[in-house]
Write a protein that holds these residues in place. Structure first.
Motif, PDB file in Angstrom:
ATOM      1  N   MET A   1      20.940  45.436  -5.362  1.00  0.00           N
ATOM      2  CA  MET A   1      21.740  46.636  -5.134  1.00  0.00           C
ATOM      3  C   MET A   1      22.914  46.751  -6.106  1.00  0.00           C
ATOM      4  O   MET A   1      23.686  47.711  -6.024  1.00  0.00           O
ATOM      5  CB  MET A   1      22.279  46.640  -3.702  1.00  0.00           C
ATOM      6  CG  MET A   1      21.224  46.552  -2.621  1.00  0.00           C
ATOM      7  SD  MET A   1      21.995  46.568  -0.967  1.00  0.00           S
ATOM      8  CE  MET A   1      20.683  45.795  -0.003  1.00  0.00           C
ATOM      9  N   ALA A   2      23.083  45.793  -7.000  1.00  0.00           N
ATOM     10  CA  ALA A   2      24.198  45.830  -7.947  1.00  0.00           C
ATOM     11  C   ALA A   2      24.081  47.045  -8.858  1.00  0.00           C
ATOM     12  O   ALA A   2      22.974  47.509  -9.173  1.00  0.00           O
ATOM     13  CB  ALA A   2      24.233  44.558  -8.785  1.00  0.00           C
ATOM     14  N   THR A   3      25.213  47.569  -9.286  1.00  0.00           N
ATOM     15  CA  THR A   3      25.192  48.626 -10.294  1.00  0.00           C
ATOM     16  C   THR A   3      24.746  48.032 -11.632  1.00  0.00           C
ATOM     17  O   THR A   3      24.699  46.804 -11.791  1.00  0.00           O
ATOM     18  CB  THR A   3      26.591  49.248 -10.467  1.00  0.00           C
ATOM     19  OG1 THR A   3      27.451  48.277 -11.083  1.00  0.00           O
ATOM     20  CG2 THR A   3      27.175  49.685  -9.135  1.00  0.00           C
ATOM     21  N   PRO A   4      24.434  48.865 -12.613  1.00  0.00           N
ATOM     22  CA  PRO A   4      24.058  48.325 -13.931  1.00  0.00           C
ATOM     23  C   PRO A   4      25.147  47.474 -14.580  1.00  0.00           C
ATOM     24  O   PRO A   4      24.856  46.675 -15.463  1.00  0.00           O
ATOM     25  CB  PRO A   4      23.766  49.582 -14.761  1.00  0.00           C
ATOM     26  CG  PRO A   4      23.373  50.605 -13.758  1.00  0.00           C
ATOM     27  CD  PRO A   4      24.230  50.328 -12.552  1.00  0.00           C
ATOM     28  N   THR A   5      26.401  47.639 -14.133  1.00  0.00           N
ATOM     29  CA  THR A   5      27.494  46.815 -14.657  1.00  0.00           C
ATOM     30  C   THR A   5      27.822  45.659 -13.704  1.00  0.00           C
ATOM     31  O   THR A   5      28.855  45.006 -13.850  1.00  0.00           O
ATOM     32  CB  THR A   5      28.758  47.660 -14.886  1.00  0.00           C
ATOM     33  OG1 THR A   5      29.090  48.341 -13.668  1.00  0.00           O
ATOM     34  CG2 THR A   5      28.544  48.677 -15.999  1.00  0.00           C
TER      35      THR A   5
END
Length: 809
Positions: free
Chosen positions: A664-668
């Motif tokens: 679920m992490a963002t691309p950053t």
């Protein structure tokens, strides 16, 4: 008469009667129904605003004013902004075909509850950060307007918030954000970071437009000032442009400095609409040419700097701009970023930041694990944790939560110490006595009674990590005042059968357990803090002080046990709700602090084992903790608290939780405080949540090595694939209670060789080694040792250097 009525007293009852009479007069005058009055009374009672149930933190007023003023403005402004370029989150919440759609309806408040994500950029040790949203929107300080970058070809304007296929990433795993989007056959790359120019840290952004085709293209790059941010609409009542200084000023603040002279400037007010509408429709009425200032009572001012570009095939052009990192500052941008050399200055500043961050990250603890997900999580969050260090403070967020809590710091500061930056931790901790009231209360926010235990725990943890006795001596008077405050604050005037007797008063506590109540979380932290103070007293030779602190801790523990017995009688089972009058719900996440990080209980104890099981059964969704109280959504940091408890039991579901979160992490690689289960974007809190940052570090550090009493456990949990032949698992320079530790594991087909330190500053009683296979035999420094049947772990002495275990794969 009830206990609460006795506590209010005669004066309180008279005051209540006067208020009731006043309310009755007002309701009759305006025809307000009694049902409305009852609803408001219930609301006030729930919030504790009637003064009968503890303090509501007054320190939040400034934060609430910033947030809720924007939340109130947003739904009314948004309805008048048809055809405007909106921030990505609001565009999605306004689009009927989007799963993020939120109808305004009867609600008079609207904010970002679907894509509450951003990435902080800044400098370690400097107190201010800017944020970049998932579409490259730059907000230079909390609750400020923003700056967007668009590409125009003819009357078409490509805006990242309206464009599919936008890509975002960190450059080199450090706080440098690169956003890329396609625009009519062109490519635009926006790079945002913070760097000191002439000694003053500022936000720098370069926007590079490239023409990958063979034919020349005439286009424009647009730098636009926007009346919104990743939280809400944000009024710009005054907007001006100074051509000589190449500077936009918003609401009296220097806002954007342009590194190059633009081809044209456009300003617009609410009556004339968004500058984007005018760029897309040349026939649309606009303010007269040459307008350089706008006064806009509604606050919907916009501005644009337009840079015309003639791009030959294969050509690229770079435009730069800078923003201050706080309001009411006036950096000398014309000297810091002169037009003739702005591009080179920004490029050099970017190179310097890459070098500076690489040097900083190279210090302290590092891991090498043959699993990209685990490796990336550690490396990126190490950089983010260092970003959150503000010099004399550390904050649990870069924007919404850019303020100090003892609570969050009790997790953040130990994480700093674990990655080898005890010096930074010490700089923060030295300020703690300044934050202590004369009566001994460690106050970051009023009414939060957990803070004394957390401050004392964090101060003494630093001593455990460093052995710095001079620090402990300096902090000791403050620690004892804190213990004294606890003694005077406990509720001892309640009936003996009241489950709140002997505990701390009602308060808001950690804010995510519910309304004002008596929360076990406060007492658990307090007991741990007292026991740590007793430890410190014994270390310094103050035996009577140690007895004093231990006695209070023991009395509070007995009060907890009596309260839990009352809960068991009421509920008919052995579980630990968050407060004496509650059942198990998502607020019960607070009581697992008794396992992690406080080590007051074990996961195997019946009440705690039952509680963990019920939390997972009732409150988990997609293998993560769903919190339905206040911080509604999937909570990364609270999920990792459960994972830490499972890690102590070698329960592999801890890895399932971690891996679900990483998906679920963002691309950053950032996380909001709460994730919207439907959109996958942020739903609550800071979009780059600092507490989540440190919990990824804390969890992965404890996977690799952790203290368990007087023992050091290595690889408490691991994955079989990590032990594939030829793999190396390694930890370097990890700070522990036993001193700095490094080790490596060399993996072969049927064996694993542990290369251990062999000596310690403060030796553990034993070292526990763990592998994900049964151990068939073992040699410690060449000597065979007995291995229990089916064992997957064994203990070796602290002076062991080379341990070879044979594995049954």
């Amino acid at each position: 008469m009830s206990v609460e009525e006795k506590q209010i007293g005669f004066a309180g009852r008279v005051k209540s009667m006067i208020v009731e009479a006043a309310i009755e007069r007002v309701t009759k005058k305006f025809g307000i129904q009694k049902s409305a009055v009852r609803n408001m009374k219930s609301f006030i009672k729930l919030l504790g605003m009637d003064g009968s149930a503890g303090d509501t933190p007054r320190e939040f007023l400034a934060l609430i004013a910033d947030m809720w003023s924007g939340f109130l403005l947003t739904p009314f402004a948004q309805q008048q902004m048809q055809g405007w370029v909106l921030p990505y989150w609001l565009a999605q919440q306004s689009l009927p075909s989007s799963q993020s759609f939120i109808p305004n309806g009867h609600s008079f408040l609207e904010c970002n509850i679907t894509h509450r994500n951003w990435t902080g950029v800044g400098l370690s040790g400097f107190p201010n950060e800017a944020v970049v949203d998932p579409r490259g929107l730059v907000t230079p300080w909390p609750f400020a307007p923003s700056v967007d970058v668009w590409v125009r070809v003819g009357d078409q304007v490509a805006c990242p918030s309206e464009t599919d296929g936008v890509k975002q990433e960190l450059e080199g795993g450090i706080p440098v954000v690169r956003t890329t989007f396609e625009a009519f056959g062109l490519e635009c790359v926006i790079t945002t970071f913070v760097s000191p120019l002439a000694g003053i840290p500022v936000t720098l952004t370069s926007a590079t437009v490239s023409n990958p085709g063979a034919d020349a293209v005439r286009a424009s790059l647009v730098v636009s000032v926007r009346p919104y941010n990743p939280e809400s609409i944000c009024a710009i009542n005054e907007l001006s442009y100074d051509a000589g200084a190449r500077t936009f000023t918003a609401n009296g603040n220097v806002f954007v400095y342009l590194g190059q002279k633009p081809s044209a400037i456009m300003l617009s007010d609410f009556e004339h609409g968004d500058v984007a509408q005018q760029l897309r429709d040349s026939a649309r009425e606009r303010l007269s040419e040459g307008t350089t200032s706008v006064a806009e009572p509604i606050g919907l001012s916009t501005g644009a700097a337009i840079f015309d570009l003639d791009l030959s095939g294969g050509e690229s052009v770079k435009i730069c701009f800078a923003c201050p990192l706080s309001a009411e500052t006036h950096p000398p941008f014309n000297r810091m970023l002169p037009e003739r050399d702005s591009g080179n200055i920004v490029e050099k500043a970017l190179e310097e930041q890459h070098a500076n961050w690489a040097e900083l990250i190279s210090k302290g603890m590092s891991i090498n694990v043959p699993d990209e997900t685990y490796q990336k999580a550690f490396d990126v969050n190490k950089a983010f944790l260092l970003l959150l260090f503000d010099g004399r403070s550390i904050t649990p967020g870069v924007s919404t939560y850019h303020m100090m809590w003892f609570r969050d710091a009790a997790y953040l500061i130990p994480a700093l110490e674990r990655i080898g930056h005890a010096d930074m931790a010490c700089d923060i901790l030295r300020t703690y006595p300044e934050k202590q009231a004369a009566d001994g209360f460690f106050c970051s926010q009023s009414g939060e009674w957990d803070s004394n235990g957390q401050a004392m725990y964090t101060l003494i943890n630093h001593y455990r990590m460093t052995g710095d006795s001079s620090f402990l001596k300096d902090m000791y008077p403050s620690l004892m005042r804190g213990a004294g405050w606890i003694k005077e604050t406990r509720q001892l005037n309640l009936p003996t059968d009241d489950p709140r007797r002997g505990l701390l008063p009602s308060g808001i506590s950690a804010e995510h357990f519910g309304m004002i109540d008596v929360y076990y979380w406060d007492d658990l932290w307090t007991i741990c803090g007292l026991r740590e103070v007793a430890f410190a007293a014994r270390e310094l030779g103050f035996k009577s002080d140690a007895i004093f602190a231990d006695e209070i801790a023991d009395e509070m523990w007995r009060a907890l046990e009596a309260s839990w017995a009352a809960v068991e009688k009421r509920l008919g089972r052995k579980v630990l709700p968050t407060a004496p009058g509650r059942d198990i719900d998502s607020g019960s996440i607070g009581v697992i602090s008794a396992i992690y990080p406080l080590n007051l209980m074990t996961p195997q104890e019946e009440r705690m084992a039952n509680t963990l099981r019920e939390i997972i059964d009732r409150c988990f969704y997609r293998d993560t903790f769903y919190h339905g109280i206040a911080h509604c959504g999937l909570n990364a940091y609270l999920s990792l608290h459960i994972a830490q408890c499972l890690l102590k039991s070698r329960d592999r579901y801890a890895f399932t939780i971690f891996e679900s979160l990483m998906s679920m992490a963002t691309p950053t690689y950032t996380f909001p405080e709460a994730i919207n289960p439907l959109t996958g974007g942020g739903a609550f809190g800071d979009g780059h949540h600092g507490w989540a940052v440190c919990e990824f570090i804390n969890f992965l550090r404890n996977v690799m090595l952790m203290e368990e009493g007087d023992r050091l456990a290595i690889l408490k949990l691991s994955k079989p694939e990590w032990f594939a032949p030829g793999n190396i698992i390694e930890v370097k320079n990890a700070a522990t209670f036993f001193g700095e530790v490094s080790y490596s594991v060399n993996c072969a087909n049927l064996a694993a060789t542990f290369n251990l330190p062999g000596s310690f500053e403060r030796p553990p009683a034993a070292i526990e080694l763990n592998v994900p296979f049964e151990i068939t035999s073992c040699k410690v420094d060449g000597r065979s040792v007995k291995v229990e049947p089916h064992a997957r772990s064994l203990e070796v002495p602290p002076d062991a250097r080379k341990v070879v275990v044979k594995l049954a794969r």
